[in-house]
Design an enzyme around this catalytic site. Sequence first.
Site, mmCIF file in Angstrom:
data_model
loop_
_atom_site.group_PDB
_atom_site.id
_atom_site.type_symbol
_atom_site.label_atom_id
_atom_site.label_comp_id
_atom_site.label_asym_id
_atom_site.label_seq_id
_atom_site.Cartn_x
_atom_site.Cartn_y
_atom_site.Cartn_z
ATOM 1 N N LYS A 30 0.734 -1.320 -0.094
ATOM 2 C CA LYS A 30 -0.017 0.046 -0.037
ATOM 3 C C LYS A 30 0.886 1.231 -0.056
ATOM 4 C CE LYS A 30 -3.817 -2.375 2.271
ATOM 5 N NZ LYS A 30 -4.264 -2.736 3.619
ATOM 6 N N TYR A 61 -2.414 0.286 11.667
ATOM 7 C CA TYR A 61 -4.011 0.014 11.854
ATOM 8 C C TYR A 61 -4.081 0.688 13.167
ATOM 9 C CZ TYR A 61 -3.025 -2.753 7.774
ATOM 10 O OH TYR A 61 -2.443 -3.251 6.752
HETATM 11 N N1 GLN Z 1 -4.542 -8.590 1.052
HETATM 12 C C1 GLN Z 1 -4.848 -8.177 2.252
HETATM 13 C C2 GLN Z 1 -6.271 -7.993 2.342
HETATM 14 O O1 GLN Z 1 -6.790 -7.181 1.726
HETATM 15 C C3 GLN Z 1 -3.878 -7.272 2.785
HETATM 16 C C4 GLN Z 1 -4.265 -7.012 4.521
HETATM 17 C C5 GLN Z 1 -3.008 -6.797 5.220
HETATM 18 O O2 GLN Z 1 -1.883 -7.120 4.913
HETATM 19 N N2 GLN Z 1 -3.066 -6.256 6.372
HETATM 20 O O3 GLN Z 1 -6.844 -8.538 3.422
#
Ligand code: GLN
Length: 311
Positions: free
Chosen positions: A64, A236
């Site tokens: 991301k 998060y």
């Molecule tokens: N591809 C994962 C999802 O969308 C990424 C989430 C993560 O790495 N926290 O659930």
Amino acid sequence: MQNLLNDISAQASAEPDKGNVATYIPELAGIDPNQFGIAIALADGQVFTAGDADVPFSIQSVSKVFALALALGRVGDQLWQRVGREPSGLAFDSILLLERENGVPRNPFINAGALVTTDTYLAGSSPREALGELLRFVRAAADDDSIHMNEKVARSEIATGHRNFSLAHYLASHGNLRASVDKVLGTYCHQCAVEMTCRQLALAGRFLVDADDMLALVSIERRRRINALMMTCGHYDGSGDFAFRVGMPGKSGVGGGILVISPGRASIAVWSPGLNRYGNSKLGTEAMELFARKTGWSVFGVPHMQIEGDV
Ligand code: GLN
């Protein structure tokens, strides 16, 4: 530095509680939790590694960061009309705030916000072209053309990604997606399925360090802002805890990888597949806490401070 990484790796491997591997993406469920790697790439490109630093893993949400850089490159500050810059205080895949906040996700690092950044760099091109652009960016940052996506992981996530489809439909219902839900999800899941080793990820992260050879990828101002978002939102609802324990901007992924930036100094990649309750690498977080304590590298500290010995 080499001794420090060896010590951290030995300590991580001896820790009995490795956390829990993510199981909601079937392809990731079978990964051996007894793996730990760490790599550090200094601003000048020098690399130190320890443990399983040359084993490829699924970078998942660490992607991301690259997606955000691409989206900002595409539309600049207009991105902030579609996604916010505040921590959500909720799990990475939560849908709760989307309803209250009219389909504008809190930040680009929770899944809802990342779907908007993916939609942004996808705009006007096919998923294949957009993913080609993403790979070019990552490969240029790492100076490594062998970096690729794991098709099986991407397909496994698309087949089971009901939460992400729900988030995307919700965004679409608020007019906050341009491409179709299927296209956005296909692109997003492939982006998350990029595989890298700690060594490759640490090198790729140099575009967020003051490395002179990286300015073509991101401007100084954007680099600073991406780092700020990593600090406030990169883990998060565990972002405050990570800032408290490590004191450096970081971005985690459910594959167990974490990219950490020491602005001006280095890019650090740590990986261990077992996760803590926030969905961030358990041993990776602990290793970074130890690293920060030993080196004194915190954005909240005095720049030359070294707490324990000379590294
Ligand atoms: N591809 C994962 C999802 O969308 C990424 C989430 C993560 O790495 N926290 O659930």
